[in-house]
Design a protein around this motif. Structure first.
Motif, PDB file in Angstrom:
ATOM      1  N   GLY A  69       0.786  -1.219   0.000  1.00  0.00           N
ATOM      2  CA  GLY A  69       0.000   0.000   0.000  1.00  0.00           C
ATOM      3  C   GLY A  69       0.820   1.272   0.000  1.00  0.00           C
ATOM      4  O   GLY A  69       0.271   2.358  -0.223  1.00  0.00           O
ATOM      5  N   ARG A  70       2.120   1.155   0.254  1.00  0.00           N
ATOM      6  CA  ARG A  70       2.962   2.356   0.284  1.00  0.00           C
ATOM      7  C   ARG A  70       4.083   2.310  -0.749  1.00  0.00           C
ATOM      8  O   ARG A  70       4.470   3.347  -1.287  1.00  0.00           O
ATOM      9  N   PHE A  71       4.606   1.117  -1.000  1.00  0.00           N
ATOM     10  CA  PHE A  71       5.733   0.963  -1.918  1.00  0.00           C
ATOM     11  C   PHE A  71       5.250   0.283  -3.198  1.00  0.00           C
ATOM     12  O   PHE A  71       4.362  -0.573  -3.173  1.00  0.00           O
ATOM     13  N   THR A  72       5.869   0.639  -4.310  1.00  0.00           N
ATOM     14  CA  THR A  72       5.572   0.007  -5.584  1.00  0.00           C
ATOM     15  C   THR A  72       6.877  -0.329  -6.287  1.00  0.00           C
ATOM     16  O   THR A  72       7.713   0.551  -6.507  1.00  0.00           O
ATOM     17  N   ILE A  73       7.040  -1.611  -6.634  1.00  0.00           N
ATOM     18  CA  ILE A  73       8.211  -2.035  -7.388  1.00  0.00           C
ATOM     19  C   ILE A  73       7.826  -2.114  -8.855  1.00  0.00           C
ATOM     20  O   ILE A  73       6.719  -2.544  -9.201  1.00  0.00           O
ATOM     21  N   SER A  74       8.742  -1.664  -9.714  1.00  0.00           N
ATOM     22  CA  SER A  74       8.497  -1.713 -11.150  1.00  0.00           C
ATOM     23  C   SER A  74       9.805  -1.995 -11.869  1.00  0.00           C
ATOM     24  O   SER A  74      10.879  -1.929 -11.246  1.00  0.00           O
ATOM     25  N   LYS A  75       9.712  -2.306 -13.152  1.00  0.00           N
ATOM     26  CA  LYS A  75      10.915  -2.653 -13.908  1.00  0.00           C
ATOM     27  C   LYS A  75      10.860  -2.080 -15.302  1.00  0.00           C
ATOM     28  O   LYS A  75       9.787  -1.787 -15.837  1.00  0.00           O
ATOM     29  N   ASP A  76      12.035  -1.935 -15.866  1.00  0.00           N
ATOM     30  CA  ASP A  76      12.178  -1.540 -17.263  1.00  0.00           C
ATOM     31  C   ASP A  76      13.164  -2.519 -17.868  1.00  0.00           C
ATOM     32  O   ASP A  76      14.380  -2.383 -17.713  1.00  0.00           O
ATOM     33  N   ASN A  77      12.623  -3.543 -18.522  1.00  0.00           N
ATOM     34  CA  ASN A  77      13.480  -4.612 -19.041  1.00  0.00           C
ATOM     35  C   ASN A  77      14.489  -4.087 -20.052  1.00  0.00           C
ATOM     36  O   ASN A  77      15.642  -4.528 -20.072  1.00  0.00           O
ATOM     37  N   ALA A  78      14.077  -3.147 -20.871  1.00  0.00           N
ATOM     38  CA  ALA A  78      14.964  -2.637 -21.913  1.00  0.00           C
ATOM     39  C   ALA A  78      16.180  -1.927 -21.319  1.00  0.00           C
ATOM     40  O   ALA A  78      17.261  -1.923 -21.908  1.00  0.00           O
ATOM     41  N   LYS A  79      15.985  -1.350 -20.138  1.00  0.00           N
ATOM     42  CA  LYS A  79      17.078  -0.610 -19.485  1.00  0.00           C
ATOM     43  C   LYS A  79      17.712  -1.394 -18.343  1.00  0.00           C
ATOM     44  O   LYS A  79      18.567  -0.868 -17.634  1.00  0.00           O
ATOM     45  N   ASN A  80      17.274  -2.638 -18.169  1.00  0.00           N
ATOM     46  CA  ASN A  80      17.796  -3.476 -17.079  1.00  0.00           C
ATOM     47  C   ASN A  80      17.747  -2.744 -15.745  1.00  0.00           C
ATOM     48  O   ASN A  80      18.710  -2.748 -14.964  1.00  0.00           O
ATOM     49  N   THR A  81      16.619  -2.119 -15.506  1.00  0.00           N
ATOM     50  CA  THR A  81      16.474  -1.291 -14.314  1.00  0.00           C
ATOM     51  C   THR A  81      15.226  -1.703 -13.540  1.00  0.00           C
ATOM     52  O   THR A  81      14.192  -2.031 -14.131  1.00  0.00           O
ATOM     53  N   VAL A  82      15.323  -1.658 -12.246  1.00  0.00           N
ATOM     54  CA  VAL A  82      14.183  -1.877 -11.365  1.00  0.00           C
ATOM     55  C   VAL A  82      14.083  -0.673 -10.433  1.00  0.00           C
ATOM     56  O   VAL A  82      15.099  -0.100 -10.034  1.00  0.00           O
ATOM     57  N   HIS A  83      12.852  -0.296 -10.152  1.00  0.00           N
ATOM     58  CA  HIS A  83      12.600   0.868  -9.309  1.00  0.00           C
ATOM     59  C   HIS A  83      11.799   0.462  -8.078  1.00  0.00           C
ATOM     60  O   HIS A  83      11.067  -0.534  -8.099  1.00  0.00           O
TER      61      HIS A  83
END
Length: 119
Positions: free
Chosen positions: A66-80
């Motif tokens: 409810g407070r944190f959100t994980i996301s990714k950008d496969n093309a940039k090999n990045t996770v947020h």
């Protein structure tokens, strides 16, 4: 080998937000899951959130829901990790980690980024 570099940590007041990023480089093939973990002073490292690299399925610790959100950008090999409504108890060093497909352990870890939440 894989190198993981975190960024985005800092000092924020309670109720504020931070966005952590983790860039993976090197032999970034066969990624199964990437995740965020944290370690507060005097405490053991704990799981925060993970995301399936192909599926996008996410999993959160109760403290993060409810407070944190994980996301990714496969093309940039990045996770947020978007962290909202931060609390002083979120203060910790946050680590990015990578688990390869068909393995059970997070074999690769970043150096960590400090998050400090003040009252």
């Amino acid at each position: 080998q894989v190198q993981l570099v975190e960024s985005g940590g800092g000092l924020v007041q309670a109720g504020g937000s931070l966005r952590l990023s983790c860039l993976a480089s090197g032999r970034t093939f066969s990624i199964g899951t990437m995740g965020w973990f944290r370690q507060a002073p005097g405490k053991e490292r704990e799981f925060v959130a993970t995301i399936g690299w192909i599926s996008g399925n996410t999993n959160y610790a109760d403290s993060a829901k409810g407070r944190f959100t994980i996301s990714k950008d496969n093309a940039k090999n990045t996770v947020h990790l978007q962290m909202n409504s931060l609390k002083p108890e979120d203060t910790a060093v946050y680590f990015c980690a990578l688990r390869r497909l068909a393995t059970s352990e997070y074999a690769y870890w970043g150096q960590g980024t400090q998050v400090t939440v003040s009252l």
